[in-house]
Design a protein around this motif. Structure first.
Motif, PDB file in Angstrom:
ATOM      1  N   GLN A  56       5.368  -9.918  -5.470  1.00  0.00           N
ATOM      2  CA  GLN A  56       4.366 -11.119  -5.242  1.00  0.00           C
ATOM      3  C   GLN A  56       2.999 -10.764  -5.241  1.00  0.00           C
ATOM      4  O   GLN A  56       1.921 -11.312  -5.982  1.00  0.00           O
ATOM      5  CB  GLN A  56       4.886 -11.985  -4.044  1.00  0.00           C
ATOM      6  CG  GLN A  56       4.258 -13.340  -4.077  1.00  0.00           C
ATOM      7  CD  GLN A  56       5.114 -14.304  -4.728  1.00  0.00           C
ATOM      8  OE1 GLN A  56       6.173 -13.740  -4.810  1.00  0.00           O
ATOM      9  NE2 GLN A  56       4.443 -15.054  -5.470  1.00  0.00           N
ATOM     10  N   GLU A  57       2.658  -9.606  -4.475  1.00  0.00           N
ATOM     11  CA  GLU A  57       1.299  -9.202  -4.251  1.00  0.00           C
ATOM     12  C   GLU A  57       1.521  -7.823  -3.496  1.00  0.00           C
ATOM     13  O   GLU A  57       2.391  -7.477  -2.909  1.00  0.00           O
ATOM     14  CB  GLU A  57       0.750 -10.125  -3.192  1.00  0.00           C
ATOM     15  CG  GLU A  57      -0.620  -9.816  -2.896  1.00  0.00           C
ATOM     16  CD  GLU A  57      -1.290 -11.169  -2.085  1.00  0.00           C
ATOM     17  OE1 GLU A  57      -1.515 -12.247  -2.617  1.00  0.00           O
ATOM     18  OE2 GLU A  57      -1.425 -11.166  -0.780  1.00  0.00           O
ATOM     19  N   THR A  58       0.701  -6.993  -3.984  1.00  0.00           N
ATOM     20  CA  THR A  58       0.453  -5.503  -3.330  1.00  0.00           C
ATOM     21  C   THR A  58      -0.699  -5.297  -2.786  1.00  0.00           C
ATOM     22  O   THR A  58      -1.859  -6.147  -3.147  1.00  0.00           O
ATOM     23  CB  THR A  58       0.553  -4.346  -4.502  1.00  0.00           C
ATOM     24  OG1 THR A  58      -0.602  -4.704  -5.332  1.00  0.00           O
ATOM     25  CG2 THR A  58       2.006  -4.618  -5.103  1.00  0.00           C
ATOM     26  N   ARG A  59      -0.813  -4.778  -1.575  1.00  0.00           N
ATOM     27  CA  ARG A  59      -1.936  -4.534  -0.736  1.00  0.00           C
ATOM     28  C   ARG A  59      -3.311  -4.092  -1.376  1.00  0.00           C
ATOM     29  O   ARG A  59      -4.434  -4.641  -1.483  1.00  0.00           O
ATOM     30  CB  ARG A  59      -1.765  -3.723   0.563  1.00  0.00           C
ATOM     31  CG  ARG A  59      -2.853  -3.885   1.749  1.00  0.00           C
ATOM     32  CD  ARG A  59      -2.643  -2.745   2.533  1.00  0.00           C
ATOM     33  NE  ARG A  59      -2.871  -1.568   1.895  1.00  0.00           N
ATOM     34  CZ  ARG A  59      -3.804  -0.773   1.779  1.00  0.00           C
ATOM     35  NH1 ARG A  59      -5.007  -1.151   2.044  1.00  0.00           N
ATOM     36  NH2 ARG A  59      -3.842   0.390   1.328  1.00  0.00           N
ATOM     37  N   ALA A  60      -2.900  -3.091  -2.054  1.00  0.00           N
ATOM     38  CA  ALA A  60      -4.091  -2.289  -2.805  1.00  0.00           C
ATOM     39  C   ALA A  60      -4.780  -3.369  -3.884  1.00  0.00           C
ATOM     40  O   ALA A  60      -6.055  -3.450  -4.216  1.00  0.00           O
ATOM     41  CB  ALA A  60      -3.836  -0.996  -3.406  1.00  0.00           C
TER      42      ALA A  60
END
Lengths: 110, 492
Positions: free
Chosen positions: B112-116
């Motif tokens: 869904q989404e990665t932090r970096a």
């Protein structure tokens, strides 16, 4: 000596203590506290400028107080950011100091 | 008296568009953040170009009064030639770095989404907004806020990978930056107390060489040179810039330090009275000369590619300070030459250094290390990157035709014309030393690969971003000087 003069001298004192702490202390937490003391001194100075209303030629000038509010928000954000970084540093290395030189990273940074 | 010019709305757009995009990307998240950031940065380049065109055509600065309030109570946005040129540079570099970051900061399929990736695509438009605030601000207090925004976004980008080795150097960077901005704010408070305004155009007519102005000038200058890492306050820069991921180092070295530079120019040539500039400028230039020589020599001795490039930033920033005594001492024509030379150096260094840091990042990613001695074979796997790196190096050395050559040639001429020939020795020897460390890298990269060396190929799209930046820094040298009149609009 009026009350404003005393405040101005207090501001100078805070700036001096804060600057000394920021430069001389190795512990990051102490540095952050020193930064806040230094900031408090600067904001107090803005208060003195507001009370005197000197440059604007008024009996008392509200503009510096508006600036202090913005300055406080910025200093608060800076403190929060520094604390988060310090916390991560402590979790990783077990110490929160910037005293000695960090060993050169051996892994490539890409 | 400032009045809003007809095209003043462009300045508001340059500030609000990236800020709005940052908020939108923050809310939308995931893959949308990337699309929003890329779209906003492309639009931002168009706006920056439009502002530059308007300033060049009209020959006069653009201005916008926020809310229609006149300074000293209100705040003004202003775009003179310096702002327009730096804004355009910032937009070009940011867009190139954003395109470069599409591969390493893509949200992987299925996630869904990665932090970096999320942080990268939110902070790129944030950096654009802070740069716009720093370049367009017409009020010393607004500029303080812009400076802090720059520090925070730069720090977030530098810590993107979350590697343990980074935190100490980035924390040191933050502490240096905080001391710098507090000193700047202290100086701004003193100036307000003495003159009753922080509007740069109003201050220009009010300041005298009296005690409050001098103390304020000294405090603000000290704060700003701490942020620009001028020798001897440079120690934080190399580890902080070299430890950051490649895309972030390019932005830190290319753009973030230039924000403080523009503020320093505003302070010295608009706010401080002329006699102070004449005397203090020599001190700044002496520190700059020391930065050039020491930074270059230390760069020559570095074992690691990214640290070498970072030390080269320390040296190249030194050149920017040489313009101060030349501008103050010369006649109108010489002063204008020194001004153009200094600004051209800032622009060409931003382009060249961004290319070199991105290139160094690609080389490190491909070889799995960045030891200068073991770069053999790099030119075989990624010829475009190595060529782009060398072209950036040519611009730093000041070889024609390149933006760096134009900048160094103008500074050289101004130094001879004002009789301050000693600066020309520094410029020339700095160029030789730069040649030395660029040659070291290029020669190592051209060497045959060491046995057992496995170089992975790198994405062509990333290589082309590096090449585009390097080409821009070279092409800058082919623009005839009279067409660079943009920079002279509204110059001191």
């Amino acid at each position: 000596m009026t009350g404003t003069d005393i405040l101005a001298l207090a501001a100078c004192g805070l700036v001096a203590i804060g600057l000394y702490g920021l430069v001389a202390q190795a512990e990051v937490l102490r540095k952050i506290i020193a930064f806040n003391l230094l900031g408090a001194g600067v904001f107090l100075l803005f208060g003195v400028v507001a009370r005197r209303g000197a440059g604007a030629g008024l009996a008392a000038d509200p503009v510096p107080q508006a600036m202090v509010i913005t300055g406080l928000v910025v200093a608060f954000a800076a403190t929060a950011l520094a604390l988060v970084l310090t916390l991560r540093l402590y979790q990783i290395t077990g110490a929160a100091t910037v005293a000695e030189d960090p060993p050169e990273p051996t892994a490539p940074d890409s | 008296m400032t009045a809003t010019t007809p095209e003043g709305w462009l300045l508001v757009l340059a500030l609000t568009l990236p800020a709005g995009a940052m908020l939108l990307a923050f809310v939308a998240g995931g893959r949308h953040a990337q699309r929003i950031a890329l779209g906003a940065l492309a639009l931002w380049l168009v706006i920056a170009f439009a502002i530059a065109l308007q300033v060049q055509r009209g020959g006069a600065p653009l201005a916008y009064l926020i809310g229609g309030w006149q300074p000293p109570l209100g705040m003004a946005l202003r775009a003179d030639g310096l702002s327009a040129a730096m804004l355009l540079t910032g937009a070009v570099v940011l867009l190139a770095v954003a395109l470069f970051g599409r591969a390493p900061y893509a949200t992987p399929r299925g996630a869904q989404e990665t932090r970096a990736a999320y942080a990268y695509w939110c902070f790129l438009p944030a950096l654009a907004a802070s740069l716009a605030a720093a370049f367009l601000g017409g009020d010393l207090f607004n500029l303080f806020v812009a400076l802090e925004m720059l520090t925070f976004t730069a720090l977030a980008l530098a810590c993107l990978d979350g590697k343990p080795s980074q935190f100490k150097s980035e924390l040191r960077y933050l502490l240096f930056a905080l001391i710098g901005s507090v000193l700047y704010l202290l100086g701004a408070g003193l100036l307000y107390g003495a003159h009753g305004t922080l509007d740069i155009a109003l201050l220009a007519g009010r300041t005298r060489a009296d005690a409050p102005t001098l103390v304020a000038g000294a405090l603000m200058t000290a704060g700003l040179i701490a942020k620009m890492a001028l020798f001897p306050l440079h120690l934080w820069l190399p580890p902080a810039h070299a430890g950051a991921p490649a895309a972030a180092s390019a932005l830190l070295s290319g753009l973030v330090v230039k924000g403080a530079f523009v503020l320093l120019l505003r302070l010295w040539f608009w706010v401080l009275p002329a006699p102070v500039v004449l005397n203090g400028g020599t001190l700044l230039a002496a520190l700059g000369a020391a930065a050039i020589l020491i930074g270059s020599v230390v760069a020559l001795r570095q074992e690691r590619l990214k640290l070498l490039v970072a030390y080269s930033t320390v040296a190249q920033m030194g050149y920017l300070f040489l313009m101060f005594p030349l501008l103050a001492a010369g006649d109108a024509e010489t002063a204008s030459r020194a001004w153009l030379g200094g600004v051209l150096q800032a622009v060409s260094h931003a382009l060249a250094k961004a290319a070199m840091f991105l290139g160094a990042g690609l080389i490190a990613a491909s070889l799995g290390h960045d030891r200068v001695a073991a770069l053999g074979g790099a030119a075989r796997v990624m010829p475009i990157t190595v060529i782009a790196f060398a072209m950036g190096g040519l611009s730093l050395m000041g070889l024609p035709p390149s933006g760096g050559f134009g900048a160094k040639w103008l500074l050289l001429r101004a130094s001879v014309e004002t009789g301050q020939w000693w600066w020309s020795l520094v410029i020339l020897s700095g160029g030789l030393l730069t040649g030395g460390y660029v040659y070291r890298i290029v020669a190592a990269a051209l060497a045959p690969p060491a046995p057992g060396c496995e170089a992975r190929p790198v994405p062509r799209a990333q290589e082309l971003c590096v090449l585009a930046l390097a080409l821009a820094s070279i092409l800058l040298g082919l623009v005839p000087l009279k067409d660079l009149g943009l920079v002279r609009v509204g110059a001191p």
